[in-house]
Design a protein around this motif. Structure first.
Motif, PDB file in Angstrom:
ATOM      1  N   MET A  11     -14.122  -6.790   2.247  1.00  0.00           N
ATOM      2  CA  MET A  11     -13.737  -6.679   3.656  1.00  0.00           C
ATOM      3  C   MET A  11     -12.414  -5.540   3.328  1.00  0.00           C
ATOM      4  O   MET A  11     -12.408  -4.590   4.386  1.00  0.00           O
ATOM      5  N   GLU A  12     -11.663  -6.057   2.576  1.00  0.00           N
ATOM      6  CA  GLU A  12     -10.415  -4.941   2.470  1.00  0.00           C
ATOM      7  C   GLU A  12     -11.002  -3.534   2.153  1.00  0.00           C
ATOM      8  O   GLU A  12     -10.553  -2.561   2.779  1.00  0.00           O
ATOM      9  N   LYS A  13     -12.134  -3.337   1.182  1.00  0.00           N
ATOM     10  CA  LYS A  13     -12.455  -1.932   1.052  1.00  0.00           C
ATOM     11  C   LYS A  13     -12.941  -1.280   2.181  1.00  0.00           C
ATOM     12  O   LYS A  13     -12.666  -0.132   2.376  1.00  0.00           O
ATOM     13  N   LYS A  14     -13.759  -2.077   2.772  1.00  0.00           N
ATOM     14  CA  LYS A  14     -14.511  -1.683   4.057  1.00  0.00           C
ATOM     15  C   LYS A  14     -13.397  -1.146   5.088  1.00  0.00           C
ATOM     16  O   LYS A  14     -13.247  -0.036   5.606  1.00  0.00           O
ATOM     17  N   CYS A  15     -12.238  -1.889   5.341  1.00  0.00           N
ATOM     18  CA  CYS A  15     -11.243  -1.701   6.394  1.00  0.00           C
ATOM     19  C   CYS A  15     -10.650  -0.420   5.746  1.00  0.00           C
ATOM     20  O   CYS A  15     -10.106   0.403   6.587  1.00  0.00           O
ATOM     21  N   ARG A  16     -10.103  -0.517   4.551  1.00  0.00           N
ATOM     22  CA  ARG A  16      -9.388   0.561   3.964  1.00  0.00           C
ATOM     23  C   ARG A  16     -10.026   2.037   4.023  1.00  0.00           C
ATOM     24  O   ARG A  16      -9.576   2.914   4.399  1.00  0.00           O
ATOM     25  N   LEU A  17     -11.321   1.836   3.775  1.00  0.00           N
ATOM     26  CA  LEU A  17     -12.101   3.073   3.824  1.00  0.00           C
ATOM     27  C   LEU A  17     -12.274   3.704   5.372  1.00  0.00           C
ATOM     28  O   LEU A  17     -12.526   4.854   5.551  1.00  0.00           O
ATOM     29  N   ASN A  21      -6.658  -0.189  10.214  1.00  0.00           N
ATOM     30  CA  ASN A  21      -5.193  -0.649   9.692  1.00  0.00           C
ATOM     31  C   ASN A  21      -4.965  -2.195  10.117  1.00  0.00           C
ATOM     32  O   ASN A  21      -4.913  -3.227   9.199  1.00  0.00           O
ATOM     33  N   PRO A  22      -5.351  -2.373  11.578  1.00  0.00           N
ATOM     34  CA  PRO A  22      -4.920  -3.890  12.024  1.00  0.00           C
ATOM     35  C   PRO A  22      -5.859  -4.854  11.140  1.00  0.00           C
ATOM     36  O   PRO A  22      -5.334  -5.944  10.686  1.00  0.00           O
ATOM     37  N   SER A  23      -7.096  -4.705  10.704  1.00  0.00           N
ATOM     38  CA  SER A  23      -7.934  -5.408  10.211  1.00  0.00           C
ATOM     39  C   SER A  23      -7.650  -5.507   8.750  1.00  0.00           C
ATOM     40  O   SER A  23      -7.548  -6.503   8.000  1.00  0.00           O
ATOM     41  N   LYS A  26      -4.663  -8.007   8.055  1.00  0.00           N
ATOM     42  CA  LYS A  26      -5.132  -9.255   8.301  1.00  0.00           C
ATOM     43  C   LYS A  26      -5.834  -9.546   7.043  1.00  0.00           C
ATOM     44  O   LYS A  26      -5.526 -10.926   6.614  1.00  0.00           O
ATOM     45  N   VAL A  27      -6.557  -8.888   6.480  1.00  0.00           N
ATOM     46  CA  VAL A  27      -7.422  -9.176   5.434  1.00  0.00           C
ATOM     47  C   VAL A  27      -6.523  -9.451   4.146  1.00  0.00           C
ATOM     48  O   VAL A  27      -6.666 -10.329   3.369  1.00  0.00           O
ATOM     49  N   CYS A  28      -5.565  -8.602   3.960  1.00  0.00           N
ATOM     50  CA  CYS A  28      -4.656  -8.595   2.903  1.00  0.00           C
ATOM     51  C   CYS A  28      -3.793  -9.947   3.050  1.00  0.00           C
ATOM     52  O   CYS A  28      -3.595 -10.558   2.215  1.00  0.00           O
ATOM     53  N   GLU A  29      -3.178 -10.223   4.418  1.00  0.00           N
ATOM     54  CA  GLU A  29      -2.565 -11.681   4.546  1.00  0.00           C
ATOM     55  C   GLU A  29      -3.343 -12.550   4.143  1.00  0.00           C
ATOM     56  O   GLU A  29      -2.702 -13.497   3.534  1.00  0.00           O
ATOM     57  N   THR A  61       0.096   2.258   3.822  1.00  0.00           N
ATOM     58  CA  THR A  61       1.455   1.702   3.549  1.00  0.00           C
ATOM     59  C   THR A  61       1.579   0.308   4.636  1.00  0.00           C
ATOM     60  O   THR A  61       2.237  -0.457   3.966  1.00  0.00           O
ATOM     61  N   ALA A  62       0.897   0.475   5.686  1.00  0.00           N
ATOM     62  CA  ALA A  62       0.874  -0.754   6.566  1.00  0.00           C
ATOM     63  C   ALA A  62       0.292  -1.955   5.729  1.00  0.00           C
ATOM     64  O   ALA A  62       0.890  -3.114   5.799  1.00  0.00           O
ATOM     65  N   ALA A  63      -0.516  -1.918   4.876  1.00  0.00           N
ATOM     66  CA  ALA A  63      -1.162  -3.029   4.130  1.00  0.00           C
ATOM     67  C   ALA A  63      -0.013  -3.421   3.106  1.00  0.00           C
ATOM     68  O   ALA A  63       0.156  -4.644   2.808  1.00  0.00           O
ATOM     69  N   ILE A  64       0.506  -2.608   2.411  1.00  0.00           N
ATOM     70  CA  ILE A  64       1.540  -2.792   1.241  1.00  0.00           C
ATOM     71  C   ILE A  64       2.694  -3.309   1.880  1.00  0.00           C
ATOM     72  O   ILE A  64       3.324  -4.210   1.559  1.00  0.00           O
TER      73      ILE A  64
END
Length: 109
Positions: A11-17, A21-23, A26-29, A61-64
């Motif tokens: 899911m993180e890969k799909k959101c990142r690519l 950013n909002p999703s 949430k996935v990272c958290e 950067t938002a994910a980090i």
């Protein structure tokens, strides 16, 4: 835990690519909280997840920032004093988590 982290990684890969950013945040958290809630003895998976998510190619950067803000209360109190620990093992874990967070933030935030 491993299966859940694998699903969240996809899911993180799909959101990142997809630049969602909002999703992505949430996935990272959710990934970090899952590792934290899994048990106090499994800090290695928490640290590995932190390092993996932060070093992904073209990570936002938002994910980090979300990763650091999520994990920071688990090792540091306001105003930036270390959390009290009961024994040397907990101290080593806390110090390692602080070190990993420092490595993640250097040059990225």
């Amino acid at each position: 835990l491993a299966e859940a982290l694998a699903l969240l990684a996809a899911m993180e890969k799909k959101c990142r690519l997809g630049n969602d950013n909002p999703s992505l945040v949430k996935v990272c958290e959710a990934s970090l909280k899952l590792c934290k809630d899994h048990g106090n003895d499994d800090y290695e998976s928490l640290i590995t997840t932190l390092q993996t998510l932060s070093t992904r190619r073209s990570q936002k950067t938002a994910a980090i920032r979300a990763l650091v803000q999520t994990a920071l209360p688990w090792c540091v109190q306001e105003p930036y004093t270390p959390l009290p620990v009961a024994n040397d093992t907990e101290k080593k874990i806390r110090d390692r988590l602080v070190t990993v967070l420092l490595e993640i933030t250097e040059g990225k935030i």
